[in-house]
Design an enzyme around this catalytic site. Structure first.
Site, short mmCIF file in Angstrom:
data_model
loop_
_atom_site.label_atom_id
_atom_site.label_comp_id
_atom_site.label_asym_id
_atom_site.label_seq_id
_atom_site.Cartn_x
_atom_site.Cartn_y
_atom_site.Cartn_z
N TRP A 1 34.97 48.01 13.19
CA TRP A 1 33.73 47.67 13.15
C TRP A 1 32.76 48.68 13.34
CZ3 TRP A 1 29.74 47.77 16.71
CH2 TRP A 1 28.57 46.98 16.43
N HIS A 2 33.26 49.61 14.14
CA HIS A 2 32.25 50.81 14.33
C HIS A 2 31.91 51.75 13.19
CE1 HIS A 2 32.73 49.53 18.53
NE2 HIS A 2 31.63 50.30 18.91
N GLY A 3 32.99 51.77 12.12
CA GLY A 3 32.72 52.82 11.15
C GLY A 3 34.24 52.81 10.43
N PHE B 1 26.44 52.52 12.51
CA PHE B 1 27.35 51.41 12.28
C PHE B 1 26.74 50.14 11.95
CE2 PHE B 1 28.67 53.81 16.37
CZ PHE B 1 29.25 54.80 15.58
#
Length: 488
Positions: free
Chosen positions: A333-335, A488
């Site tokens: 989800w962060h990248g 993000f």
């Protein structure tokens, strides 16, 4: 248009000020909606279309799910909502990452590379898609009634203080506040806020400390972290430790600073947003860390991924799988990069090992030693050692540099003769880091410090804010950085 940090904050304060000064009670939520779209347009331009798409999709999906009596129809509509949101997020955030993985495999087999799409990452898309998914999920579960009007739901999705970098707000927390405000606003007169208003003083104080964390501490620690991890190969163990701890507090100051700004701004406007950080570097276990760090995301992952997967209600093996799977997705989800996956898997491993130890040795759960002062110090130290270790892959994307840094961090090889030289070469960032650690410790020992400051008389309250403003003014232009979580 994406502002750099100082420009963004100035624009953010401008929008809050305009809404506060010129809000009419009867039309407050309409004015807030216009301000939110205005704010988002000036940070993302045409990508506002994606925000509008998510809003329309989930507003009408939520209504249809609620009205339908057929469980199959409910599932189909909910699936369409999920596919729309995740498809939007996946396409804009992960398309080029997927292409790069296909090209890597294809090149080894002799195939030509697929050209990259080079899509612009819509700011805030990871946050508002999770908000709208939780909305339709709660309606599907029968835990939430759908929004009464499109305008009401649109404001929930686009509420500008937390739109671009969280916290992730849930409809069940936001919509009742909005409805209560509208029921109490029966006139069309100008609503003015007194400086003695409790929400205004507390909101400004929270925002001020958010600015302090971001612009005074995080931005001035960043140069040291950038220098160490730009090319860490050859760095000593102490340098890697310093870089890891420095980045831990940089990202904490940066992200919790924005969360504080958002929470404070929302409070000024009359809305309460749940806290997103609660002294995370005093966590005594991996699970305790995730109860303190990015709380809105960790609770979202728990409620909408971990529990639906079975949580800890099935076998021990299934529980361990669930923990690792959820943290893998949390990292992704962060990248769109493998370093975030490594970070997520490390935290999944920490949570799994911690639960495995407690399952094998249940006597440790309520052991008196870990409740003692020494026991807490040991628990905090061990937990943070591994938390800081995990920040290395989060920060360092190059595989060779990452592996070297992790090896140096784990295989302790301290050269005490070099420590003084390293500190002197980064003396100003080390000073900011030391002051930030002290402030973090004071906030741990002194509960509700910000709340107490907000209750000062106007004279002393203004003095505190003036000191904070001066601290920021004399340092922010030197090392100003964009907010990390804008990526993000």
């Amino acid at each position: 248009m994406l502002f750099n940090s100082p420009d963004f904050i100035i624009f953010f304060i401008f929008v809050v000020s305009v809404v506060v000064i010129f809000k009419y009670r009867k039309f407050q939520h309409l004015f807030l909606l216009v301000a939110s779209y205005f704010f988002f347009y000036y940070t993302s331009n045409y990508l506002i279309i994606l925000l509008i798409f998510s809003t329309l999709l989930d507003f009408y999906a939520g209504r249809e799910i609620w009205k339908s009596q057929n469980i199959t129809r409910k599932k189909i509509i909910f699936s369409i909502s999920l596919a729309g949101n995740l498809g939007l997020l996946g396409f804009f955030k992960y398309a080029d990452f997927g292409i790069s993985q296909i090209n890597a495999v294809g090149s080894s087999l002799g195939y030509e590379s697929i050209p990259f799409l080079n899509l612009a990452l819509p700011i805030g898309i990871s946050f508002y898609t999770f908000q709208t998914i939780s909305y339709t999920a709660d309606i599907y579960r029968g835990k939430l009634e759908p929004s009464k009007t499109l305008r009401e739901f649109a404001l929930f999705v686009a509420f500008f203080p937390q739109l671009v970098a969280g916290p992730i707000v849930r409809a069940k927390d936001f919509l009742p506040q909005l409805r209560e405000k509208m029921e109490n606003f029966g006139t069309n007169r100008l609503s003015l806020i007194s400086i003695h208003d409790r929400n205004l003083k507390l909101g400004i104080t929270i925002m001020a400390f958010g600015f302090l964390k971001k612009m005074f501490f995080a931005d001035n620690i960043a140069p040291m972290v950038n220098t160490i991890f730009q090319d860490p190969i050859g760095a000593s163990t102490f340098e890697i430790w310093l870089g890891a701890i420095g980045f831990a507090f940089q990202i904490y100051g940066d992200f919790s600073g924005y969360s504080d700004i958002a929470i404070g701004a929302a409070l000024i406007l009359g809305f309460k947003i749940p806290i997103n950080f609660n002294k995370p570097y005093f966590a005594t276990s991996p699970s305790d860390f995730w109860r303190r760090w990015h709380i809105s995301l960790s609770s979202w992952l728990r409620d909408y991924l971990y529990i639906p997967l079975g949580g800890n209600k099935k076998s021990s093996g299934r529980t361990y799988f669930n923990l690792i799977a959820v943290m893998f997705l949390g990292g992704l989800w962060h990248g769109a990069s493998w370093n975030f996956v490594v970070w997520g898997l490390l935290h999944g491993l920490y949570l799994t090992v911690h639960k495995l130890i407690l399952n094998k040795f249940p006597i440790l759960k309520n052991n008196s030693f870990f409740k003692s002062k020494i026991g807490k110090i040991v628990s905090i130290s061990v937990t943070q050692y591994f938390v800081f270790l995990a920040w290395i892959p989060f920060r360092v994307r190059d595989v060779d540099s990452m592996m070297y840094s992790i090896e140096k961090y784990v295989l302790i090889d301290l050269q005490f003769s070099e420590i003084a030289d390293v500190i002197l070469s980064h003396k100003l960032p080390v000073l900011f880091l030391s002051l930030f650690i002290i402030l973090h410790f004071i906030s741990y020992r002194k509960e509700n410090m910000i709340d107490r400051i907000s209750k000062f008389s106007i004279k002393y309250w203004v003095i505190v804010l003036t000191i904070i403003a001066l601290m920021i003014t004399f340092t922010y232009s030197i090392n100003s950085q964009d907010f990390i979580y804008f990526k993000f």
